[in-house]
Design a protein around this motif. Structure first.
Motif, PDB file in Angstrom:
ATOM      1  N   LYS A  98      33.569 -11.660   1.601  1.00  0.00           N
ATOM      2  CA  LYS A  98      33.755 -11.594   0.146  1.00  0.00           C
ATOM      3  C   LYS A  98      32.539 -12.066  -0.625  1.00  0.00           C
ATOM      4  O   LYS A  98      32.291 -11.615  -1.731  1.00  0.00           O
ATOM      5  CB  LYS A  98      34.984 -12.398  -0.262  1.00  0.00           C
ATOM      6  N   HIS A  99      31.765 -12.978  -0.054  1.00  0.00           N
ATOM      7  CA  HIS A  99      30.603 -13.517  -0.755  1.00  0.00           C
ATOM      8  C   HIS A  99      29.318 -12.715  -0.490  1.00  0.00           C
ATOM      9  O   HIS A  99      28.232 -13.131  -0.894  1.00  0.00           O
ATOM     10  CB  HIS A  99      30.397 -14.984  -0.376  1.00  0.00           C
ATOM     11  N   ALA A 100      29.425 -11.562   0.145  1.00  0.00           N
ATOM     12  CA  ALA A 100      28.245 -10.735   0.444  1.00  0.00           C
ATOM     13  C   ALA A 100      27.645 -10.180  -0.848  1.00  0.00           C
ATOM     14  O   ALA A 100      28.349  -9.907  -1.817  1.00  0.00           O
ATOM     15  CB  ALA A 100      28.628  -9.592   1.373  1.00  0.00           C
ATOM     16  N   ARG A 101      26.328 -10.028  -0.837  1.00  0.00           N
ATOM     17  CA  ARG A 101      25.600  -9.487  -1.991  1.00  0.00           C
ATOM     18  C   ARG A 101      24.956  -8.166  -1.606  1.00  0.00           C
ATOM     19  O   ARG A 101      24.382  -8.041  -0.534  1.00  0.00           O
ATOM     20  CB  ARG A 101      24.509 -10.465  -2.431  1.00  0.00           C
ATOM     21  N   ARG A 102      25.043  -7.186  -2.492  1.00  0.00           N
ATOM     22  CA  ARG A 102      24.468  -5.865  -2.226  1.00  0.00           C
ATOM     23  C   ARG A 102      22.953  -5.917  -2.380  1.00  0.00           C
ATOM     24  O   ARG A 102      22.428  -6.540  -3.292  1.00  0.00           O
ATOM     25  CB  ARG A 102      25.056  -4.831  -3.174  1.00  0.00           C
ATOM     26  N   VAL A 103      22.255  -5.207  -1.479  1.00  0.00           N
ATOM     27  CA  VAL A 103      20.795  -5.142  -1.504  1.00  0.00           C
ATOM     28  C   VAL A 103      20.375  -3.747  -1.966  1.00  0.00           C
ATOM     29  O   VAL A 103      20.943  -2.749  -1.527  1.00  0.00           O
ATOM     30  CB  VAL A 103      20.204  -5.416  -0.098  1.00  0.00           C
ATOM     31  N   ARG A 104      19.380  -3.714  -2.829  1.00  0.00           N
ATOM     32  CA  ARG A 104      18.847  -2.440  -3.325  1.00  0.00           C
ATOM     33  C   ARG A 104      17.325  -2.489  -3.279  1.00  0.00           C
ATOM     34  O   ARG A 104      16.732  -3.556  -3.305  1.00  0.00           O
ATOM     35  CB  ARG A 104      19.297  -2.183  -4.765  1.00  0.00           C
ATOM     36  N   TYR A 105      16.730  -1.299  -3.277  1.00  0.00           N
ATOM     37  CA  TYR A 105      15.274  -1.218  -3.359  1.00  0.00           C
ATOM     38  C   TYR A 105      14.888   0.029  -4.136  1.00  0.00           C
ATOM     39  O   TYR A 105      15.360   1.130  -3.852  1.00  0.00           O
ATOM     40  CB  TYR A 105      14.627  -1.172  -1.967  1.00  0.00           C
ATOM     41  N   ASN A 106      14.042  -0.154  -5.143  1.00  0.00           N
ATOM     42  CA  ASN A 106      13.513   0.940  -5.945  1.00  0.00           C
ATOM     43  C   ASN A 106      12.023   0.658  -6.148  1.00  0.00           C
ATOM     44  O   ASN A 106      11.669  -0.278  -6.860  1.00  0.00           O
ATOM     45  CB  ASN A 106      14.236   1.021  -7.293  1.00  0.00           C
ATOM     46  N   PRO A 107      11.147   1.448  -5.513  1.00  0.00           N
ATOM     47  CA  PRO A 107       9.707   1.162  -5.594  1.00  0.00           C
ATOM     48  C   PRO A 107       9.128   1.278  -6.999  1.00  0.00           C
ATOM     49  O   PRO A 107       8.067   0.708  -7.272  1.00  0.00           O
ATOM     50  CB  PRO A 107       9.085   2.200  -4.664  1.00  0.00           C
ATOM     51  N   TYR A 108       9.797   1.989  -7.901  1.00  0.00           N
ATOM     52  CA  TYR A 108       9.298   2.152  -9.262  1.00  0.00           C
ATOM     53  C   TYR A 108       9.647   0.961 -10.148  1.00  0.00           C
ATOM     54  O   TYR A 108       9.046   0.767 -11.194  1.00  0.00           O
ATOM     55  CB  TYR A 108       9.851   3.435  -9.880  1.00  0.00           C
ATOM     56  N   ILE A 143       4.198   5.447  -5.843  1.00  0.00           N
ATOM     57  CA  ILE A 143       4.085   5.433  -7.306  1.00  0.00           C
ATOM     58  C   ILE A 143       3.016   6.422  -7.775  1.00  0.00           C
ATOM     59  O   ILE A 143       3.236   7.182  -8.720  1.00  0.00           O
ATOM     60  CB  ILE A 143       3.778   4.011  -7.801  1.00  0.00           C
ATOM     61  N   LYS A 144       1.888   6.442  -7.103  1.00  0.00           N
ATOM     62  CA  LYS A 144       0.785   7.332  -7.492  1.00  0.00           C
ATOM     63  C   LYS A 144       1.127   8.803  -7.305  1.00  0.00           C
ATOM     64  O   LYS A 144       0.875   9.628  -8.172  1.00  0.00           O
ATOM     65  CB  LYS A 144      -0.465   6.989  -6.670  1.00  0.00           C
ATOM     66  N   HIS A 145       1.718   9.152  -6.156  1.00  0.00           N
ATOM     67  CA  HIS A 145       1.979  10.551  -5.828  1.00  0.00           C
ATOM     68  C   HIS A 145       3.386  11.022  -6.194  1.00  0.00           C
ATOM     69  O   HIS A 145       3.676  12.215  -6.071  1.00  0.00           O
ATOM     70  CB  HIS A 145       1.744  10.779  -4.330  1.00  0.00           C
ATOM     71  N   GLN A 146       4.251  10.081  -6.630  1.00  0.00           N
ATOM     72  CA  GLN A 146       5.628  10.425  -6.994  1.00  0.00           C
ATOM     73  C   GLN A 146       6.346  11.158  -5.860  1.00  0.00           C
ATOM     74  O   GLN A 146       7.110  12.089  -6.083  1.00  0.00           O
ATOM     75  CB  GLN A 146       5.652  11.287  -8.263  1.00  0.00           C
ATOM     76  N   ALA A 205       0.844  -1.202   0.000  1.00  0.00           N
ATOM     77  CA  ALA A 205       0.000   0.000   0.000  1.00  0.00           C
ATOM     78  C   ALA A 205       0.880   1.252   0.000  1.00  0.00           C
ATOM     79  O   ALA A 205       0.610   2.216  -0.727  1.00  0.00           O
ATOM     80  CB  ALA A 205      -0.926   0.002   1.215  1.00  0.00           C
ATOM     81  N   GLY A 206       1.940   1.246   0.797  1.00  0.00           N
ATOM     82  CA  GLY A 206       2.867   2.371   0.824  1.00  0.00           C
ATOM     83  C   GLY A 206       3.589   2.539  -0.504  1.00  0.00           C
ATOM     84  O   GLY A 206       3.790   3.656  -0.987  1.00  0.00           O
ATOM     85  N   ARG A 207       3.976   1.425  -1.110  1.00  0.00           N
ATOM     86  CA  ARG A 207       4.647   1.464  -2.414  1.00  0.00           C
ATOM     87  C   ARG A 207       3.720   2.049  -3.484  1.00  0.00           C
ATOM     88  O   ARG A 207       4.131   2.887  -4.295  1.00  0.00           O
ATOM     89  CB  ARG A 207       5.090   0.054  -2.805  1.00  0.00           C
ATOM     90  N   GLN A 208       2.457   1.644  -3.480  1.00  0.00           N
ATOM     91  CA  GLN A 208       1.504   2.174  -4.454  1.00  0.00           C
ATOM     92  C   GLN A 208       1.265   3.666  -4.252  1.00  0.00           C
ATOM     93  O   GLN A 208       1.107   4.414  -5.215  1.00  0.00           O
ATOM     94  CB  GLN A 208       0.179   1.396  -4.380  1.00  0.00           C
ATOM     95  N   TRP A 209       1.277   4.121  -2.994  1.00  0.00           N
ATOM     96  CA  TRP A 209       1.123   5.541  -2.714  1.00  0.00           C
ATOM     97  C   TRP A 209       2.301   6.310  -3.302  1.00  0.00           C
ATOM     98  O   TRP A 209       2.120   7.375  -3.907  1.00  0.00           O
ATOM     99  CB  TRP A 209       1.038   5.773  -1.206  1.00  0.00           C
TER     100      TRP A 209
END
Length: 126
Positions: A88-98, A63-66, A57-61
């Motif tokens: 050394k084997h760690a993986r980077r985490v990212r988040y982009n709601p769009y 996206i809707k309101h930019q 719900a927060g993600r949709q808000w």
């Protein structure tokens, strides 16, 4: 007692905000907000057994309101080790709601991990 907390990226301060769960002992070693309820850090620190949560719900808000709002968090048990080195084997985490509806690594969506490392304003997992 373990220090359970919720961590999210603070877009205004350009650092991580750490919100202790009620009943958690005071966390030492972080800069505190004026209200005393939120702590700030650029790292290094880590979360054991992190769970990555996105409110749809927060993600949709967003996206809707930019406009940005807190809707994606990482929950776990915080630790401040004396010396923190990224495996050394760690993986980077990212988040982009769009682009995605969950946190992502190079291997795809991630919901939980063994350890999340917060170093130099980046999140890494093993």
């Amino acid at each position: 007692m373990r220090n359970r907390c919720e961590v999210y990226w603070n877009t205004h301060r350009k650092c991580f905000s750490i919100k202790p769960v009620k009943g958690t002992p005071p966390l030492i070693g972080f800069k505190c907000s004026p209200s005393g309820r939120v702590l700030y850090s650029t790292g290094p620190f880590l979360l054991e057994r992190p769970f990555f949560r996105v409110s749809e719900a927060g993600r949709q808000w967003v996206i809707k309101h930019q406009r940005k709002t807190v809707h994606a968090t990482i929950r776990g048990h915080i630790k401040l080790p004396a010396k923190l080195q990224l495996p050394k084997h760690a993986r980077r985490v990212r988040y982009n709601p769009y682009r995605h509806d969950s946190f992502m690594t190079d291997r795809g969506a991630i919901e939980e991990a063994n350890v999340a490392y917060f170093i130099n304003n980046e999140v890494w997992v093993t």
